[in-house]
Design a protein around this motif. Structure first.
Motif, short mmCIF file in Angstrom:
data_model
loop_
_atom_site.label_atom_id
_atom_site.label_comp_id
_atom_site.label_asym_id
_atom_site.label_seq_id
_atom_site.Cartn_x
_atom_site.Cartn_y
_atom_site.Cartn_z
N GLY A 175 15.29 -41.88 -9.28
CA GLY A 175 13.88 -41.80 -9.66
C GLY A 175 13.20 -43.15 -9.60
N ALA A 204 15.71 -37.13 -17.22
CA ALA A 204 15.79 -38.45 -17.80
C ALA A 204 15.59 -38.33 -19.31
CB ALA A 204 14.73 -39.36 -17.20
N GLU A 262 21.75 -33.17 -10.93
CA GLU A 262 20.84 -34.14 -11.51
C GLU A 262 20.18 -33.55 -12.75
OE1 GLU A 262 16.93 -36.34 -9.88
OE2 GLU A 262 18.79 -36.81 -8.81
N GLU A 263 20.13 -34.32 -13.81
CA GLU A 263 19.61 -33.86 -15.10
C GLU A 263 18.33 -34.59 -15.45
OE1 GLU A 263 22.68 -34.47 -17.94
OE2 GLU A 263 24.19 -33.37 -16.79
N ARG A 293 19.54 -39.44 -12.00
CA ARG A 293 18.10 -39.22 -12.17
C ARG A 293 17.36 -40.54 -12.36
NH1 ARG A 293 13.49 -39.14 -12.10
NH2 ARG A 293 11.99 -37.91 -13.31
#
Length: 469
Positions: A153, A217, A214-215, A149
């Protein structure tokens, strides 16, 4: 070299890790010799001297802390050990990387932006190199999903905001071209240090970095206030708007022998954040200044606050003392000239202006967060004590790395004799920050101290020149 010519010895900094890495490659292909061994030994000896603990290296002498910790000082030794299969070095330097990522993972906003802080910011998403390296080597407290992430990101943040020129090249700047972001050594190829983010690609396709879901932030999980005592930084993150604010309590790219010759780089800026960006003097963000604009003879007098480790008392005003927890209890002291406590979207700033720092009739001014046209954020600076003139704004026509031009909230007051000044700075997404009464219920101040009573009943006391309690 001609007889009598002077030999230049480079100042100790992360550049010594370049020959370290090249020498490691030469040794790996059987081309090592006494010179490659000496280059590697010299670099590691310097690195040991720069390590300050808790995962933070100074970039050479002094208190130089910023993104170079991740994209240079951790990257080279950990990657070298990983590629060489050196388990002893991997453990030694990998443990330091893990400790670094404990706090560093919070320095990315919900929009993917790393905190705009330090020098060489044209390298942009190289700021995620340490995150990717930790995931690759296993030396990280972050889950694979959180690591991806942050890495993806950060890259997406810049690519979607104009970082590439019409030719598809990385521009010299932050989003697009931005001269104020650059240093004297910046050149057309400088932004390509961003390629360090691709260290993640050394992870094979079946690595958890790619296979895990994906987790969120860290900033997306909860409001947090985190003190990083070694570099002297206080991180303030708010989940609702996804903004991370970095309050600088002592990082400064100045060697000890030049402690009083500071420069106005983004490393010495009092506060940084994922958005909006800082502006340059005379409208600099989050600064306290004593000034008399009409000194006898027509010259102007100004003493601008700095926050440089244990030397913050030098400027005599506006230095930040002790970062505090969410309840306002001091986490550690820095023995200086001012104080700050953070919580939610706001921060209280206390500044002491000693009477011997300016001429009669001098004024003291403080600025807040900069915002620009179309910015979805609201910035406010409320005077709580010592700001007789009230609030106004200062225009910053040069803008920031985020906006073409900006406005900065500004407070002014008298600085005659020894004076104490307390304010509440707020930065939040629309509809806007809460009024002062929602954060602070009262302030009392003496000649050399100030006490803030928070709305929740907690108290923070700042004693100028001693610390905070």
């Amino acid at each position: 070299m001609a007889a009598g010519a002077l030999r230049h010895t480079p100042a100790p900094n992360n550049w010594y890790l370049f020959p370290y890495t090249v020498a490691g490659f030469l040794e790996s292909v059987g081309r090592g010799d006494a010179e490659t061994a000496a280059a590697r030994q010299r670099a590691l000896e310097l690195l040991e001297g720069w390590y300050r603990g808790e995962g933070w290296y100074a970039d050479g002498d002094g208190r130089a802390f910023d993104h170079y910790n991740g994209w240079a000082l951790h990257l080279y030794p950990v990657l070298d050990a990983h590629l060489a299969g050196d388990t002893e070095a991997s453990s030694r330097y990998g443990d330091r990387l893990r400790a670094h990522l404990e706090g560093y993972g919070l320095l990315f906003g919900a929009d993917g932006a790393p905190v705009h802080f330090g020098r060489s910011l044209a390298y942009r998403f190289a700021a995620s190199a340490a995150v990717g390296l930790g995931a690759l080597t296993g030396h990280t407290p972050l889950t694979p999903g959180a690591s991806r992430r942050l890495a993806s990101g950060s890259m997406r943040h810049f690519l979607e905001r104009g970082a590439l020129t019409g030719d598809g090249l990385l521009s010299l700047g932050w989003h697009g071209p931005h001269p104020a972001t650059l240093q004297s050594y910046s050149g057309p190829a400088s932004p390509y240090w961003a390629s360090k983010a691709f260290v993640s690609l050394l992870a094979p396709v079946n690595h958890p970095l790619w296979t895990a879901v994906e987790e969120p932030a860290p900033v997306e999980e909860a409001d947090r206030v985190l003190a990083l005592p070694v570099p002297g930084l206080l991180v303030q993150a708010t989940r609702e708007d996804g903004i991370v604010r970095l309050h600088n309590h002592g990082s400064d790219h100045v060697r000890p022998t030049r402690a009083r010759r500071r420069t106005a780089t983004t490393r010495t800026t009092g506060v940084s954040r994922t958005r909006p960006g800082p502006v340059r003097p005379p409208s600099a963000t989050s600064r306290t200044t004593i000034c008399r604009w009409r000194w006898p003879g027509g010259a102007a007098y100004a003493a601008v606050s700095t926050r440089s480790g244990r030397d913050t008392a030098t400027a005599g005003l506006g230095g930040v003392l002790a970062p505090a927890g969410v309840r306002g209890r001091a986490a550690h002291g820095a023995g200086a000239a001012g104080g700050e406590r953070d919580g939610g979207a706001g921060a209280v700033r206390a500044a002491g202006a000693p009477g011997d720092r300016g001429p009669a009739g001098a004024r003291v001014a403080q600025t807040g967060w900069a915002t620009g046209p179309g910015d979805p954020l609201v910035s406010a600076l409320h005077g709580l004590h010592g700001w007789e003139d009230g609030a106004g704004t200062a225009r910053a026509p040069q803008g920031t790395a985020f906006t073409r031009w900006a406005e900065v909230p500004r407070l002014t007051g008298r600085a005659g004799g020894t004076s104490v000044h307390v304010s509440l700075a707020l930065l939040a997404a629309a509809p806007g920050p809460v009024p002062p009464a929602g954060a602070v219920s009262g302030v009392t101040a003496g000649d050399a101290d100030a006490e803030v009573v928070w709305a929740d009943g907690a108290r923070t006391r700042v004693v100028f020149g001693e610390g905070s309690t």
